[in-house]
Each structure stands twice: as structure tokens, then as C-alpha cells.
Design an enzyme around this catalytic site. Structure first.
Site, mmCIF file in Angstrom:
data_model
loop_
_atom_site.group_PDB
_atom_site.id
_atom_site.type_symbol
_atom_site.label_atom_id
_atom_site.label_comp_id
_atom_site.label_asym_id
_atom_site.label_seq_id
_atom_site.Cartn_x
_atom_site.Cartn_y
_atom_site.Cartn_z
ATOM 1 N N ASP A 83 -58.181 74.518 -34.862
ATOM 2 C CA ASP A 83 -59.042 73.621 -34.556
ATOM 3 C C ASP A 83 -59.369 72.339 -35.558
ATOM 4 O O ASP A 83 -59.196 72.617 -36.992
ATOM 5 C CB ASP A 83 -60.378 74.328 -34.140
ATOM 6 C CG ASP A 83 -61.377 73.624 -33.262
ATOM 7 O OD1 ASP A 83 -61.465 74.015 -32.084
ATOM 8 O OD2 ASP A 83 -61.827 72.826 -33.589
ATOM 9 N N CYS A 92 -59.629 70.780 -18.670
ATOM 10 C CA CYS A 92 -61.233 71.090 -18.119
ATOM 11 C C CYS A 92 -61.748 69.695 -17.807
ATOM 12 O O CYS A 92 -62.900 69.385 -17.659
ATOM 13 C CB CYS A 92 -62.197 71.930 -19.095
ATOM 14 S SG CYS A 92 -62.177 71.025 -20.725
HETATM 15 N N1 SAH Z 1 -60.777 77.903 -26.303
HETATM 16 C C1 SAH Z 1 -62.327 77.781 -26.788
HETATM 17 C C2 SAH Z 1 -62.743 76.465 -26.393
HETATM 18 C C3 SAH Z 1 -62.291 75.059 -26.830
HETATM 19 S S1 SAH Z 1 -63.179 73.810 -26.799
HETATM 20 C C4 SAH Z 1 -62.882 79.019 -26.207
HETATM 21 O O1 SAH Z 1 -62.291 79.862 -25.532
HETATM 22 O O2 SAH Z 1 -64.153 79.374 -26.473
HETATM 23 C C5 SAH Z 1 -62.295 72.450 -27.467
HETATM 24 C C6 SAH Z 1 -61.986 72.734 -29.129
HETATM 25 O O3 SAH Z 1 -61.521 71.645 -29.289
HETATM 26 C C7 SAH Z 1 -63.409 72.432 -29.773
HETATM 27 O O4 SAH Z 1 -63.661 73.490 -30.703
HETATM 28 C C8 SAH Z 1 -63.142 71.076 -30.776
HETATM 29 O O5 SAH Z 1 -63.740 71.297 -32.060
HETATM 30 C C9 SAH Z 1 -61.581 71.066 -30.606
HETATM 31 N N2 SAH Z 1 -61.014 69.945 -30.769
HETATM 32 C C10 SAH Z 1 -61.455 68.329 -30.207
HETATM 33 N N3 SAH Z 1 -60.461 67.593 -30.603
HETATM 34 C C11 SAH Z 1 -59.533 68.396 -31.369
HETATM 35 C C12 SAH Z 1 -58.389 67.654 -32.108
HETATM 36 N N4 SAH Z 1 -57.931 66.347 -31.981
HETATM 37 N N5 SAH Z 1 -57.689 68.647 -32.824
HETATM 38 C C13 SAH Z 1 -57.971 69.745 -32.961
HETATM 39 N N6 SAH Z 1 -58.946 70.556 -32.220
HETATM 40 C C14 SAH Z 1 -59.908 69.609 -31.796
#
Ligand code: SAH
Length: 389
Positions: free
Chosen positions: A245, A333
Site C-alpha cells: 500500500d 469500487c
Molecule cells: N483491500 C482493503 C481496502 C483497500 S482501500 C480492505 O480489504 O480493507 C484502497 C487502498 O489503496 C487504501 O489503503 C489506499 O491507501 C491505497 N492506495 C491509494 N492509492 C494508492 C497508490 N497509488 N498506490 C498504492 N496504494 C494506494
């Protein structure tokens, strides 16, 4: 209640189950209608369509909440809806952690309520609900006697309704991190300043499903947030888990969550996965199973083409990180991407990554996020599981 009259023919979509009325579809709004006021909606012949809340400041001028006319939007109505929402969730096997109210799909347009035991989070994403915050609170109090109700009204979509961004709470002061229990694990909700992200309850069923395929596997949880997919995979016997992340804060919380649950510490990769994403080796791959759950990549209708390209890139990476005969699960989503759009990007990603794909399953949000058939805007989460040959 006052009446809102539609132009001729504009009732057709509503009769098929759609719940929104746009500004060009009404005969003219009485100038003194207040944002959030409840009205009875009739077609051009005066035939009843239902009750809705208006917002003259929004392109969506009216949102239907009932097919009855003159349905008061009072405490009694909220309590009835809350009880009926709870009954459905309990019927589906949820106990006390679930999405209690899924807005339009639960007859409460714009209102989103998540329940974590006696801790509730509320979003009032439309004027009709914003105007009735006190009634919502009162009804919640009377039905559930919550310890804390946190209003997380900082969703950017509120601007489209002319509503300010604000966060407030009632009851006991919320802690910086609230923990709740689900699937035998303790889960965090980050409530520290500027981080009020809540939890992703829509993925609960999908996390369980993915965990079944992770026994003995080397698993990458990409866009992991606090590592929900990875944690359940670890609990169900994954051999190795990597969380990737961009957010340092999310990975810190993930670390805390794994430790608190006595799970073996995963590998953490803080990386930007949208721009020049790392190669499989750099992440510790290739993997037997990759779950990729990016944030919404299509912020508005106008950016659909660009957004779909981003999905193509993300899905291609996920497939490249997957080893021979491994499984890849990808999610979207975005409200602006339909299932067919996502299927198409998966197909293209397979070609780009030069992999032969076999599709194994298609997923949606957990059933405490119902979809109002006829109102496609209530469906937003799509997941596809493929075997990557
Ligand atoms: N799979 C998780 C929810 C993901 S939410 C669950 O089940 O709880 C989306 C995530 O993407 C967030 O944590 C955010 O920090 C991350 N994110 C957003 N942009 C990003 C990027 N450019 N590179 C990596 N992570 C990113």
C-alpha cells in the site's frame, strides 16, 4: 406535503424502479422549496409516484424514499426502516457488525450507516438526510442505544449537494482507533485526525472467499489498507503474506492488527502501485494468489475512459505478479464502472500480460450492501477471480 410534478414521459424510468429525478425532468420547482424538504411526486397526469426529498441545489433534484405518497419522513419512519434493515441483516447471518443502512437501496436516500457493535458511523450524503441528522440520531438511540455515533460527513460527494464537510460525534468520545471483532479477528477503524476512513465492510464476504484459496499459498494483498484480505488469508493458513500500500499509516495499522491477532508478521511494501508499480521480484513474488483492491479510479462520469485505462494497468500488474497456475482477484469500487467494463479490462489485461485466463467467479459487495434492482447506482463493487495460466 407539497407536490412535485414531472414532465410528460419522465415517470417511465421511475416506474421501472429508478429512484432519482434530475433537474430537467420536473415541471419547475416551486422556488421556496427548501433543500431536504419531503414532497409527494406525481407524473404529468397527477398520478402518484411516491415520496421523495428535494434538493434544488443538486442536479438530482429529488430522491424517492417511498412508493407511497405523503409518507412522513419522521422518527417513526426512521425507526421502522432501521428495524427492517436490522432484520434483513440478521436473516443474512450478521450479528452486530454490518452495514445497517445502504442509502437508496434501503429506502433512505443518501444515508449510510455502518454498525460495529455499539459504535455506529453515519454519512448523510444528501440534503434530505443532512436536514434530519437529529431525527436519525434519535431513531438510532431508541432502536440500538449506541455508545457512540460518529457522523463522517467529509465525503466529497456532499459538495454536489451543496453540503459542507464536517465531522461530529454523539455519545462517548470516539477513541483514536476503534477496534471491532469479525471473523474471529480484531479489526481497526482509524479515527485519528484526517484519517476517518472507516472500514471496508463491503469486502467481508469476498475476504472470506479469498481466504479459502490461500491455504499454503504465497499471497500478495495489493492496495491492502490495514491488510484485511491478507489477515484472513494468514488466519486460514497462507504460507506467506505480503501487504502493499502507498499509505504508511495503513501499513502501521496493519502491523498492529496482525500483532494483536497473534498472526505471523507479514512483509510490508510501501509503494505507489498506480505509477511505475514494482515488479513481482521486488515485492517478493511471484505469488500463488494476488488480490488487488484499488481505490475508486473513476472520480466522475467524464473521466471514465482514463479511469478504465488505470484499471487496465492495475489488473495487468496483478496478473504479472501472479505465478504460473496462480489466482488473481481484482476489484473495482467505482460507481462509474459497470461489471461489463471491468470484465473487458480483465480480458485486455490478460492479453497485455500475455497470460491465458480462465474466469472462475464474479463477486459483488457483501449482501448487507443490497442493490436496488432498477437503480443501478446502488451497485458499485465488482470483483473477478481468474486463474492465470
Ligand atoms: N483491500 C482493503 C481496502 C483497500 S482501500 C480492505 O480489504 O480493507 C484502497 C487502498 O489503496 C487504501 O489503503 C489506499 O491507501 C491505497 N492506495 C491509494 N492509492 C494508492 C497508490 N497509488 N498506490 C498504492 N496504494 C494506494
Amino acid at each position: 406535503m407539497r407536490r412535485l410534478t414531472l414532465k410528460p414521459g419522465e415517470e417511465r424510468r421511475l416506474r421501472r424502479g429508478h429512484l432519482w429525478i434530475f433537474d430537467n425532468e420536473v415541471k419547475g420547482l416551486p422556488g421556496d422549496l427548501e433543500p431536504g424538504e419531503a414532497v409527494t411526486v406525481v407524473d404529468s397526469n397527477g398520478k402518484l409516484l411516491g415520496s421523495g426529498t428535494v434538493n434544488p441545489r443538486s442536479r438530482i433534484v429529488c430522491r424517492l424514499y417511498s412508493r407511497r405518497g405523503d409518507q412522513a419522513l419522521d422518527v417513526a419512519y426512521f425507526k421502522r426502516r432501521f428495524r427492517s434493515c436490522q432484520t434483513l441483516r440478521e436473516r443474512l447471518g450478521f450479528t452486530d457488525v454490518y452495514r445497517l443502512v445502504h442509502a437508496e437501496a434501503d429506502g433512505l436516500p443518501g444515508l449510510v450507516i455502518d454498525r460495529f457493535g455499539s459504535f455506529f458511523t453515519v454519512q448523510h450524503n444528501a440534503a434530505g438526510m443532512d436536514r434530519r441528522k437529529e431525527l436519525v440520531l434519535q431513531a438510532l438511540d431508541e432502536v440500538f442505544q449506541p455508545r457512540t455515533v460518529l457522523s463522517m460527513d467529509d465525503n466529497p460527494s456532499r459538495a454536489l449537494e451543496g453540503l459542507p464537510s464536517e465531522v461530529a460525534w454523539a455519545g462517548e468520545e470516539p477513541p483514536e482507533i476503534a477496534w471491532y471483532e469479525q471473523d474471529g479477528l480484531q479489526w481497526p477503524i482509524d479515527l485519528s485526525e484526517g484519517q476517518k476512513t472507516g472500514a471496508y465492510l463491503d469486502q467481508v464476504f469476498n475476504r472470506r472467499e479469498m481466504a479459502r484459496y490461500c491455504r499454503g499459498a504465497r499471497v500478495l494483498d495489493a492496495f491492502s489498507y490495514t491488510g484485511g484480505f491478507g489477515a484472513l488469508a494468514a488466519k486460514y493458513g497462507a504460507k506467506e503474506v505480503v501487504l502493499a500500500d502507498r499509505s504508511e499509516r495503513a501499513l502501521e495499522l496493519a502491523k498492529e492488527m496482525f500483532a494483536r491477532n497473534g498472526l505471523p508478521e507479514p512483509r510490508f511494501e510501501q509503494a505507489d502501485l498506480l505509477h511505475n508499480a514494482p515488479k513481482a521480484k521486488a515485492l517478493g513474488g511471484p505469488f500463488d494468489m494476488v488480490v488487488s483492491d484499488p481505490p475508486p479510479l473513476i472520480p466522475n462520469k467524464g473521466s471514465k475512459r482514463d479511469g478504465l485505462k488505470k484499471y487496465l494497468g492495475v489488473f495487468t500488474d496483478a496478473m504479472r505478479w501472479t505465478g504460473p497456475e496462480g489466482l488473481t482477484a481484482v476489484f473495482s469500487c467505482s460507481h462509474h464502472a459497470g461489471r461489463d467494463d471491468i470484465l473487458e479490462q480483465v480480458k485486455r489485461a490478460g492479453r497485455r500480460a500475455q497470460k491465458r485466463l480462465r474466469r472462475l467467479a464474479i463477486y459483488g459487495a457483501s449482501p448487507d450492501h443490497p442493490v436496488a434492482v432498477g437503480h443501478p447506482e446502488t451497485e458499485y463493487l465488482h470483483g473477478i477471480l481468474v486463474e492465470v495460466g
